[in-house]
Design a protein around this motif. Sequence first.
Motif, PDB file in Angstrom:
ATOM      1  N   ARG A  28      43.075  33.817  35.769  1.00 31.47           N
ATOM      2  CA  ARG A  28      41.659  33.466  35.847  1.00 31.47           C
ATOM      3  C   ARG A  28      40.941  34.329  36.901  1.00 31.47           C
ATOM      4  O   ARG A  28      39.811  34.788  36.682  1.00 31.47           O
ATOM      5  CB  ARG A  28      41.512  31.984  36.192  1.00 31.47           C
ATOM      6  CG  ARG A  28      41.832  31.044  35.045  1.00 31.47           C
ATOM      7  CD  ARG A  28      41.352  29.650  35.335  1.00 31.47           C
ATOM      8  NE  ARG A  28      42.010  29.075  36.502  1.00 31.47           N
ATOM      9  CZ  ARG A  28      43.147  28.371  36.450  1.00 31.47           C
ATOM     10  NH1 ARG A  28      43.721  28.159  35.270  1.00 31.47           N
ATOM     11  NH2 ARG A  28      43.675  27.873  37.548  1.00 31.47           N
ATOM     12  N   LEU A  29      41.594  34.556  38.053  1.00 31.01           N
ATOM     13  CA  LEU A  29      40.978  35.379  39.094  1.00 31.01           C
ATOM     14  C   LEU A  29      40.841  36.830  38.649  1.00 31.01           C
ATOM     15  O   LEU A  29      39.807  37.473  38.876  1.00 31.01           O
ATOM     16  CB  LEU A  29      41.798  35.289  40.384  1.00 31.01           C
ATOM     17  CG  LEU A  29      41.735  33.946  41.118  1.00 31.01           C
ATOM     18  CD1 LEU A  29      42.710  33.942  42.283  1.00 31.01           C
ATOM     19  CD2 LEU A  29      40.320  33.678  41.611  1.00 31.01           C
ATOM     20  N   LEU A  30      41.891  37.371  38.022  1.00 29.02           N
ATOM     21  CA  LEU A  30      41.836  38.761  37.582  1.00 29.02           C
ATOM     22  C   LEU A  30      40.835  38.963  36.452  1.00 29.02           C
ATOM     23  O   LEU A  30      40.241  40.043  36.327  1.00 29.02           O
ATOM     24  CB  LEU A  30      43.227  39.228  37.137  1.00 29.02           C
ATOM     25  CG  LEU A  30      44.265  39.402  38.251  1.00 29.02           C
ATOM     26  CD1 LEU A  30      45.606  39.793  37.652  1.00 29.02           C
ATOM     27  CD2 LEU A  30      43.811  40.447  39.246  1.00 29.02           C
TER      28      LEU A  30
ATOM     29  N   GLU B 108      39.701  43.857  40.320  1.00 30.21           N
ATOM     30  CA  GLU B 108      40.157  44.667  41.448  1.00 30.21           C
ATOM     31  C   GLU B 108      40.503  43.838  42.677  1.00 30.21           C
ATOM     32  O   GLU B 108      40.703  44.396  43.749  1.00 30.21           O
ATOM     33  CB  GLU B 108      39.072  45.689  41.827  1.00 30.21           C
ATOM     34  CG  GLU B 108      38.658  46.618  40.691  1.00 30.21           C
ATOM     35  CD  GLU B 108      39.827  47.443  40.183  1.00 30.21           C
ATOM     36  OE1 GLU B 108      40.705  47.779  41.004  1.00 30.21           O
ATOM     37  OE2 GLU B 108      39.866  47.744  38.977  1.00 30.21           O
ATOM     38  N   MET B 109      40.586  42.538  42.553  1.00 31.57           N
ATOM     39  CA  MET B 109      40.889  41.696  43.707  1.00 31.57           C
ATOM     40  C   MET B 109      42.283  41.998  44.237  1.00 31.57           C
ATOM     41  O   MET B 109      43.262  42.004  43.471  1.00 31.57           O
ATOM     42  CB  MET B 109      40.790  40.215  43.335  1.00 31.57           C
ATOM     43  CG  MET B 109      41.100  39.262  44.487  1.00 31.57           C
ATOM     44  SD  MET B 109      40.926  37.524  44.036  1.00 31.57           S
ATOM     45  CE  MET B 109      39.136  37.407  43.931  1.00 31.57           C
TER      46      MET B 109
ATOM     47  N   SER C 278      41.972  45.021  33.796  1.00 32.54           N
ATOM     48  CA  SER C 278      41.257  46.162  34.349  1.00 32.54           C
ATOM     49  C   SER C 278      41.248  47.293  33.331  1.00 32.54           C
ATOM     50  O   SER C 278      42.302  47.682  32.816  1.00 32.54           O
ATOM     51  CB  SER C 278      41.928  46.642  35.643  1.00 32.54           C
ATOM     52  OG  SER C 278      41.257  47.758  36.178  1.00 32.54           O
ATOM     53  N   PRO C 279      40.081  47.847  33.007  1.00 36.10           N
ATOM     54  CA  PRO C 279      40.043  48.937  32.019  1.00 36.10           C
ATOM     55  C   PRO C 279      40.751  50.175  32.561  1.00 36.10           C
ATOM     56  O   PRO C 279      40.659  50.488  33.752  1.00 36.10           O
ATOM     57  CB  PRO C 279      38.542  49.192  31.825  1.00 36.10           C
ATOM     58  CG  PRO C 279      37.907  48.678  33.080  1.00 36.10           C
ATOM     59  CD  PRO C 279      38.747  47.520  33.524  1.00 36.10           C
ATOM     60  N   PRO C 280      41.478  50.894  31.748  1.00 36.33           N
ATOM     61  CA  PRO C 280      42.194  52.093  32.213  1.00 36.33           C
ATOM     62  C   PRO C 280      41.229  53.212  32.575  1.00 36.33           C
ATOM     63  O   PRO C 280      40.126  53.315  32.031  1.00 36.33           O
ATOM     64  CB  PRO C 280      43.068  52.479  31.015  1.00 36.33           C
ATOM     65  CG  PRO C 280      42.359  51.902  29.832  1.00 36.33           C
ATOM     66  CD  PRO C 280      41.696  50.644  30.307  1.00 36.33           C
ATOM     67  N   ASP C 281      41.651  54.035  33.526  1.00 35.14           N
ATOM     68  CA  ASP C 281      40.857  55.190  33.966  1.00 35.14           C
ATOM     69  C   ASP C 281      41.725  56.439  33.835  1.00 35.14           C
ATOM     70  O   ASP C 281      42.299  56.921  34.814  1.00 35.14           O
ATOM     71  CB  ASP C 281      40.401  54.992  35.407  1.00 35.14           C
ATOM     72  CG  ASP C 281      39.538  56.144  35.899  1.00 35.14           C
ATOM     73  OD1 ASP C 281      38.992  56.865  35.039  1.00 35.14           O
ATOM     74  OD2 ASP C 281      39.425  56.329  37.119  1.00 35.14           O
TER      75      ASP C 281
END
Length: 422
Positions: free
Chosen positions: A65-67, A72-73, A103-106
Motif C-alpha cells: 500500500r505504501l509503495l 520512491e519511499m 515504480s516505472p522503469p527508467d
Amino acid sequence: MIKVEDWAEIRRLHRSEQMGIKAIARRLGLARNTVRSALAADTPPKYSRAPQGSRVDEFEPAIRRLLKEFPEMPATVIAEKIGWEPSSSVLRARVALLRPLFSPPDPADRTTYVAGEIVQCDLWFPGKVVPVAPTVFADPPVLTMVAAYSGFIMALLLPSRQAGDLVAGMWQLLAGLGGVPKMLVWDNESGIGQHHRLTMSARSFAGTLGTRIYQAAPRDPETKGVIERANGFFETSFMPGRSFTGPGDYNAQLAEWLPRANARMLRRTGQRPGVLIEADVAAMGGLPPVAPTVGASSRVRLARDYYVRVDGNDYSVDPRMIGRFVDVHTGLGEVVVTWAGTQVGAHVRSWASHQTITDPDHVTMAAQLRTAFQARTAAMRGPVPAPGTAVGQRALAHYDEVFNLPAAPPFPPAAPTLKVVR
C-alpha cells in the motif's frame, strides 16, 4: 533423493551401453524404481523444499500500500510506518523485490558515438598531494577531457576551478589535440555555467571555436559515462605510488603517463585510443585562425602600495602607475599587468594563497619616487630652521598691508568697574 552423478551414470549405461533397468540397478546398487525415475527425468535432480515463510510476510500488504502511493519511499521510512522492529536487512530485501512492481522503469539506452562529435569534460581532484608552498599542500582540480568516439584521454592540472582557468585549460588541451569537436559536454560546473546558462567566458570561448558547450542535467551520470570511467582510471592507475614537488612536476608526470594510458586496449571499442584518435581528429573542425581570449582579466586603480590582488595573492606593479587604471590578466602560469598596452608587471602565478610576490625593480623604483616626492614637498614648504634657531615673527598689521585690508578698528576702552559698598 538420487545424486546427480548417479542420475548421469544411469542414463549413460542405458543409452550408450544398452543395459536394462535390472542390470543397472544391480550394478549401481539402486532400486529399480529409482532407475526408472532417473530415466524418465530429462533434467538433473535438484533438491528443493517448500518455503517456510518469513516474518515480513504479514507486513507485505502494508508495504504494498505504501509503495503504491509512494514508489520512491526509502525502506527506513517504510519500517517506521509499518512498525517494523526486527533486522532491517530482511525488510530491505523484500522492499527491493516489491518496488519494481510500483515504480516505472527508467531504461538507459546504449550510447554510440560518432567520430569528431563529442568531447566530455570534467574536474577530478587528486587530494592534498601537490605542494604549492613550503609545508603547504593543496588539492587543485585536474581538468580531464576524453574524446568520446576514440576514448583518447587528455588532462591538465589547473590552479583553480574559476571560469578563466577552465577556459584556458580547455584551449591548451584542444590546441594540443589539433581539432575542435562539435560539442563539449560538461556537468553543472559553476565556472562553465549553471541552470543551462553559460558564463560569459564559456560563451565567448565556444563562439570563437565554433562549437557548442552542453551541460548535462543534474543526477544524470549516463551522459558523461566515458569521462567518469576515465577519472576512476586516474585514481587507480596514475596516483598510486607517486609524489610531487609542485604543480609543474605534477603536469610533467601526467604528460609522461598519458601516452601509455592511451596505448592500452579499450574494451568498449576494441582498439587503442592513441590509434583511433586519428579518425576522431580528422572528423573534427579545425582550430580557429585567431586564438580565443582565455584566462581572467580585470581593471583596477593602482593604490599607493603598488600591488594588485589575484586569487588571494598580491603582485607588485611599477609604482609609476599609482593612481592609474591598470589591466590585470591572469593566465595558467603567469600574471601580467599592462597600462595602455604597455607591460608594467609580470610574475609567475602562485598556486598558494596569502602570498606577496614582489619584483625588486619595483621596490627600487618606489624608493626613488619616494625620495623625489619628499624632496619636492620640502622645497614647497621652504627651508626648515635648525634646532635652537630663533624664528622671527611678523606683526599682523604687515599682512593687512600686503593684502590691502582695512585696518582693524581699535578696541573700545573697557567700562569702569563699579564697586558696591554695603
